[in-house]
Design a protein around this motif. Structure first.
Motif, mmCIF file in Angstrom:
data_model
loop_
_atom_site.group_PDB
_atom_site.id
_atom_site.type_symbol
_atom_site.label_atom_id
_atom_site.label_comp_id
_atom_site.label_asym_id
_atom_site.label_seq_id
_atom_site.Cartn_x
_atom_site.Cartn_y
_atom_site.Cartn_z
ATOM 1 N N GLN A 30 0.838 -1.199 0.000
ATOM 2 C CA GLN A 30 0.000 0.000 0.000
ATOM 3 C C GLN A 30 0.876 1.253 0.000
ATOM 4 O O GLN A 30 1.890 1.315 0.685
ATOM 5 N N HIS A 31 0.492 2.229 -0.796
ATOM 6 C CA HIS A 31 1.171 3.536 -0.821
ATOM 7 C C HIS A 31 0.121 4.638 -0.756
ATOM 8 O O HIS A 31 -0.009 5.458 -1.677
ATOM 9 N N GLY A 32 -0.642 4.627 0.347
ATOM 10 C CA GLY A 32 -1.670 5.639 0.526
ATOM 11 C C GLY A 32 -2.844 5.416 -0.404
ATOM 12 O O GLY A 32 -2.931 4.404 -1.115
ATOM 13 N N THR A 39 4.445 0.852 -6.506
ATOM 14 C CA THR A 39 5.272 2.066 -6.520
ATOM 15 C C THR A 39 6.764 1.780 -6.283
ATOM 16 O O THR A 39 7.618 2.265 -7.025
ATOM 17 N N ASP A 40 7.093 1.003 -5.254
ATOM 18 C CA ASP A 40 8.517 0.751 -4.956
ATOM 19 C C ASP A 40 9.220 0.073 -6.132
ATOM 20 O O ASP A 40 10.352 0.414 -6.480
ATOM 21 N N THR A 41 8.538 -0.898 -6.730
ATOM 22 C CA THR A 41 9.131 -1.644 -7.843
ATOM 23 C C THR A 41 9.340 -0.730 -9.056
ATOM 24 O O THR A 41 10.402 -0.737 -9.680
ATOM 25 N N SER A 108 17.331 -1.479 -3.672
ATOM 26 C CA SER A 108 15.974 -1.657 -3.140
ATOM 27 C C SER A 108 15.160 -0.371 -3.134
ATOM 28 O O SER A 108 15.573 0.642 -2.562
ATOM 29 N N GLY A 109 13.970 -0.442 -3.716
ATOM 30 C CA GLY A 109 13.032 0.673 -3.686
ATOM 31 C C GLY A 109 12.223 0.714 -2.397
ATOM 32 O O GLY A 109 11.420 1.624 -2.202
ATOM 33 N N HIS A 110 12.426 -0.247 -1.535
ATOM 34 C CA HIS A 110 11.692 -0.334 -0.256
ATOM 35 C C HIS A 110 12.727 -0.289 0.863
ATOM 36 O O HIS A 110 13.782 -0.902 0.758
ATOM 37 N N GLY A 158 8.933 9.608 4.231
ATOM 38 C CA GLY A 158 9.483 8.285 3.934
ATOM 39 C C GLY A 158 8.632 7.393 3.062
ATOM 40 O O GLY A 158 9.156 6.627 2.271
ATOM 41 N N HIS A 159 7.297 7.462 3.210
ATOM 42 C CA HIS A 159 6.478 6.463 2.520
ATOM 43 C C HIS A 159 5.224 7.127 1.952
ATOM 44 O O HIS A 159 4.391 7.632 2.705
ATOM 45 N N ALA A 160 5.112 7.105 0.628
ATOM 46 C CA ALA A 160 3.944 7.667 -0.066
ATOM 47 C C ALA A 160 3.755 9.154 0.229
ATOM 48 O O ALA A 160 2.655 9.684 0.103
ATOM 49 N N ILE A 163 8.416 12.560 -1.338
ATOM 50 C CA ILE A 163 9.411 11.963 -2.251
ATOM 51 C C ILE A 163 8.732 11.038 -3.270
ATOM 52 O O ILE A 163 8.850 11.222 -4.485
ATOM 53 N N GLU A 164 8.025 10.037 -2.767
ATOM 54 C CA GLU A 164 7.475 9.029 -3.683
ATOM 55 C C GLU A 164 6.364 9.599 -4.559
ATOM 56 O O GLU A 164 6.249 9.237 -5.728
ATOM 57 N N THR A 165 5.553 10.500 -3.991
ATOM 58 C CA THR A 165 4.482 11.085 -4.807
ATOM 59 C C THR A 165 5.084 11.938 -5.924
ATOM 60 O O THR A 165 4.641 11.864 -7.073
HETATM 61 ZN ZN LIG Z 1 7.580 3.072 -1.234
#
Ligand SMILES: [Zn+2]
Length: 237
Positions: A30-32, A39-41, A108-110, A158-160, A163-165
């Motif tokens: 899950q990413h929000g 997303t990580d992949t 690693s994307g995670h 850090g998560h969703a 950065i990731e968005t």
């Molecule tokens: Zn992520």
């Protein structure tokens, strides 16, 4: 070059020639409410391909599954254990080494702690057992914090979050939904609980509202350059 599109003859030319290989690791997590489960992949693979074209490294197909702890009960997360991930990483490295590739980066994307520990432990076993093997284990989030701190408005993102968005707005803009509000988990210190989702229901760690695609482009480019430098240092060592 992306191994998934290469033929046996393409790879034959690269064997035993000191060509480095990047192995991207992601998750189904899950990413929000706004980012896709892969997303990580997707991010790790895109950055690995950019670093591959800058250095001549081969990029393996990504490992789509990873170990997820605090998101494991959120809808859509499909986690594997640290044991499975460790065994998978050892098998992939040993297979590549057997094919004549001795410079390998596990990227690693995670950033999960158990996930990263499993990859590091796998790498330590491989360098112990395969003399001459040069291995690095790199966490994407560490790279971002190192090279993109000046771009980020959210401390502890850090998560969703920002950065990731931002990166997904650049890489897959059509897959990003309306960003939810800022959120941080409130895990009770030191506790291991069966229902971690209770402490961060929205599944966001940071501020997706601070994201934008232009920033995402810069973060992707800088992450790829940093990864390329690590690949280069492995060859030159
Ligand atoms: Zn992520």
């Amino acid at each position: 070059m992306e191994i998934m599109w290469m033929t046996m003859e393409d790879v034959r030319k690269k064997q035993h020639a000191g060509v480095p290989v990047i192995v991207p690791f992601g998750t189904v997590e899950q990413h929000g409410s706004h980012l896709p489960l892969s997303t990580d992949t997707l991010q790790a693979y895109s950055i690995a391909v950019l670093a591959g074209s800058a250095t001549g490294a081969l990029v393996t197909p990504p490992v789509h599954y990873g170990q997820c702890s605090s998101t494991r009960n959120h809808p859509g997360t499909i986690t594997i254990s640290g044991d499975t991930l460790r065994a998978l990483a050892v098998d992939i490295v040993q297979s590549l080494a057997g094919q004549g590739f001795a410079h390998i980066v596990l990227f690693s994307g995670h950033a999960g702690r158990i996930h990263m520990a499993a990859l590091r432990e796998a790498a330590e076993r491989c360098v112990r057992e395969e003399p001459g093997l040069k291995l690095a284990v790199i966490c994407d989030l560490d790279l971002v914090k190192e090279v993109s701190a000046d771009l980020l408005a959210t401390p502890g993102d850090g998560h969703a979050g920002e950065i990731e968005t931002s990166r997904m707005m650049h890489l897959y803009p059509e897959k990003v939904k309306e960003p939810p509000p800022e959120e941080y988990p409130s895990f009770p210190p030191g506790r291991v609980v069966p229902d971690p989702e209770r402490y961060w229901p929205g599944g966001v760690w940071g501020n997706p509202q601070a994201a934008d695609g232009e920033k995402g482009k810069l973060i992707v480019e800088r992450s790829a350059e940093a990864l390329a430098r690590i690949v280069q240092s492995l060859i030159e060592d």
